[in-house]
Design a protein around this motif. Sequence first.
Motif, PDB file in Angstrom:
ATOM      1  N   TYR A   1     -17.765   0.157  -8.368  1.00 12.02           N
ATOM      2  CA  TYR A   1     -16.585   0.526  -7.599  1.00 12.02           C
ATOM      3  C   TYR A   1     -16.961   0.813  -6.156  1.00 12.02           C
ATOM      4  CZ  TYR A   1     -17.905   5.461  -7.785  1.00 12.02           C
ATOM      5  OH  TYR A   1     -18.561   6.651  -7.636  1.00 12.02           O
ATOM      6  N   MET A   2     -15.963   0.832  -5.324  1.00  9.37           N
ATOM      7  CA  MET A   2     -16.140   1.099  -3.902  1.00  9.37           C
ATOM      8  C   MET A   2     -15.079   2.100  -3.476  1.00  9.37           C
ATOM      9  SD  MET A   2     -15.673  -1.613  -0.828  1.00  9.37           S
ATOM     10  CE  MET A   2     -17.242  -1.815  -0.058  1.00  9.37           C
ATOM     11  N   GLU A   3     -15.477   3.076  -2.710  1.00  8.81           N
ATOM     12  CA  GLU A   3     -14.546   4.072  -2.186  1.00  8.81           C
ATOM     13  C   GLU A   3     -14.401   3.852  -0.689  1.00  8.81           C
ATOM     14  OE1 GLU A   3     -14.395   8.866  -1.350  1.00  8.81           O
ATOM     15  OE2 GLU A   3     -15.844   8.092  -2.793  1.00  8.81           O
ATOM     16  N   LEU A   4     -13.163   3.762  -0.221  1.00  3.81           N
ATOM     17  CA  LEU A   4     -12.900   3.540   1.197  1.00  3.81           C
ATOM     18  C   LEU A   4     -11.962   4.606   1.735  1.00  3.81           C
ATOM     19  CD1 LEU A   4     -12.005  -0.248   1.049  1.00  3.81           C
ATOM     20  CD2 LEU A   4     -14.155   0.715   1.825  1.00  3.81           C
TER      21      LEU A   4
ATOM     22  N   LYS B   1      -4.700   7.458   2.367  1.00  2.00           N
ATOM     23  CA  LYS B   1      -5.884   7.877   3.117  1.00  2.00           C
ATOM     24  C   LYS B   1      -7.161   7.379   2.456  1.00  2.00           C
ATOM     25  CE  LYS B   1      -3.691  11.926   5.026  1.00  2.00           C
ATOM     26  NZ  LYS B   1      -3.534  13.352   4.973  1.00  2.00           N
ATOM     27  N   TYR B   2      -7.117   7.231   1.127  1.00  2.00           N
ATOM     28  CA  TYR B   2      -8.294   6.803   0.381  1.00  2.00           C
ATOM     29  C   TYR B   2      -7.929   5.669  -0.560  1.00  2.00           C
ATOM     30  CZ  TYR B   2     -10.189  11.231   1.949  1.00  2.00           C
ATOM     31  OH  TYR B   2     -10.603  12.272   2.734  1.00  2.00           O
ATOM     32  N   LEU B   3      -8.884   4.786  -0.775  1.00  4.25           N
ATOM     33  CA  LEU B   3      -8.689   3.661  -1.681  1.00  4.25           C
ATOM     34  C   LEU B   3      -9.963   3.480  -2.498  1.00  4.25           C
ATOM     35  CD1 LEU B   3      -7.094   1.108  -2.607  1.00  4.25           C
ATOM     36  CD2 LEU B   3      -8.178  -0.099  -0.700  1.00  4.25           C
ATOM     37  N   TRP B   4      -9.808   3.462  -3.818  1.00  8.52           N
ATOM     38  CA  TRP B   4     -10.904   3.159  -4.718  1.00  8.52           C
ATOM     39  C   TRP B   4     -10.654   1.789  -5.311  1.00  8.52           C
ATOM     40  CZ3 TRP B   4      -9.764   8.198  -3.913  1.00  8.52           C
ATOM     41  CH2 TRP B   4     -10.821   9.092  -3.794  1.00  8.52           C
ATOM     42  N   ILE B   5     -11.693   0.981  -5.375  1.00 11.49           N
ATOM     43  CA  ILE B   5     -11.600  -0.369  -5.916  1.00 11.49           C
ATOM     44  C   ILE B   5     -12.651  -0.497  -7.008  1.00 11.49           C
ATOM     45  CG2 ILE B   5     -11.785  -2.819  -5.382  1.00 11.49           C
ATOM     46  CD1 ILE B   5     -11.368  -1.833  -2.379  1.00 11.49           C
TER      47      ILE B   5
ATOM     48  N   LEU C   1      -7.000   2.460  -6.911  1.00  7.73           N
ATOM     49  CA  LEU C   1      -6.390   3.785  -6.904  1.00  7.73           C
ATOM     50  C   LEU C   1      -6.206   4.165  -5.446  1.00  7.73           C
ATOM     51  CD1 LEU C   1      -5.535   6.464  -8.278  1.00  7.73           C
ATOM     52  CD2 LEU C   1      -7.935   7.153  -8.120  1.00  7.73           C
ATOM     53  N   GLU C   2      -4.975   4.465  -5.065  1.00  7.55           N
ATOM     54  CA  GLU C   2      -4.664   4.883  -3.693  1.00  7.55           C
ATOM     55  C   GLU C   2      -4.255   6.345  -3.705  1.00  7.55           C
ATOM     56  OE1 GLU C   2      -2.608   1.420  -1.384  1.00  7.55           O
ATOM     57  OE2 GLU C   2      -1.581   1.735  -3.296  1.00  7.55           O
ATOM     58  N   LEU C   3      -4.794   7.112  -2.779  1.00  7.22           N
ATOM     59  CA  LEU C   3      -4.469   8.531  -2.677  1.00  7.22           C
ATOM     60  C   LEU C   3      -4.074   8.870  -1.245  1.00  7.22           C
ATOM     61  CD1 LEU C   3      -7.424   9.976  -4.762  1.00  7.22           C
ATOM     62  CD2 LEU C   3      -5.084   9.623  -5.518  1.00  7.22           C
ATOM     63  N   SER C   4      -3.149   9.804  -1.129  1.00  4.16           N
ATOM     64  CA  SER C   4      -2.752  10.246   0.205  1.00  4.16           C
ATOM     65  C   SER C   4      -3.039  11.708   0.383  1.00  4.16           C
ATOM     66  CB  SER C   4      -1.271   9.986   0.429  1.00  4.16           C
ATOM     67  OG  SER C   4      -0.494  10.721  -0.470  1.00  4.16           O
TER      68      SER C   4
ATOM     69  N   PRO D   1       0.819  -1.210   0.000  1.00  2.00           N
ATOM     70  CA  PRO D   1       0.000   0.000   0.000  1.00  2.00           C
ATOM     71  C   PRO D   1       0.860   1.270   0.000  1.00  2.00           C
ATOM     72  CG  PRO D   1      -0.183  -1.141   2.095  1.00  2.00           C
ATOM     73  CD  PRO D   1       0.647  -1.990   1.194  1.00  2.00           C
ATOM     74  N   LEU D   2       0.296   2.325  -0.490  1.00  2.45           N
ATOM     75  CA  LEU D   2       0.931   3.634  -0.463  1.00  2.45           C
ATOM     76  C   LEU D   2       1.197   4.008   0.988  1.00  2.45           C
ATOM     77  CD1 LEU D   2       1.664   6.106  -2.261  1.00  2.45           C
ATOM     78  CD2 LEU D   2      -0.660   6.918  -1.880  1.00  2.45           C
ATOM     79  N   ALA D   3       2.395   4.449   1.290  1.00  3.16           N
ATOM     80  CA  ALA D   3       2.823   4.691   2.679  1.00  3.16           C
ATOM     81  C   ALA D   3       1.888   5.624   3.451  1.00  3.16           C
ATOM     82  CB  ALA D   3       4.240   5.238   2.695  1.00  3.16           C
ATOM     83  N   ASN D   4       1.408   6.672   2.829  1.00  2.80           N
ATOM     84  CA  ASN D   4       0.530   7.639   3.513  1.00  2.80           C
ATOM     85  C   ASN D   4      -0.905   7.574   2.990  1.00  2.80           C
ATOM     86  OD1 ASN D   4       2.631   8.704   5.094  1.00  2.80           O
ATOM     87  ND2 ASN D   4       3.325   9.917   3.356  1.00  2.80           N
TER      88      ASN D   4
END
Length: 66
Positions: A38-41, A6-10, A63-66, A1-4
Amino acid sequence: PLANRKYLWIYNNDNQKAYIGQSGVTATDGFPISPGSYMELRAGAAVDIEFVSSKLNHEIRTLELS
């Protein structure tokens, strides 16, 4: 996972349901994601998320976002 993270889209980019959950998830106890959905977490990097499907090589995009 991305180190920081905060959000994950699947995104389920396949023609069968996928199931999401914690480590060891199964189709019985996982949360279903329908084909094309899709799911946003809001999930930090410490959260371990896994996917399962009845299909080999199921196509999931994340998609991982920090």
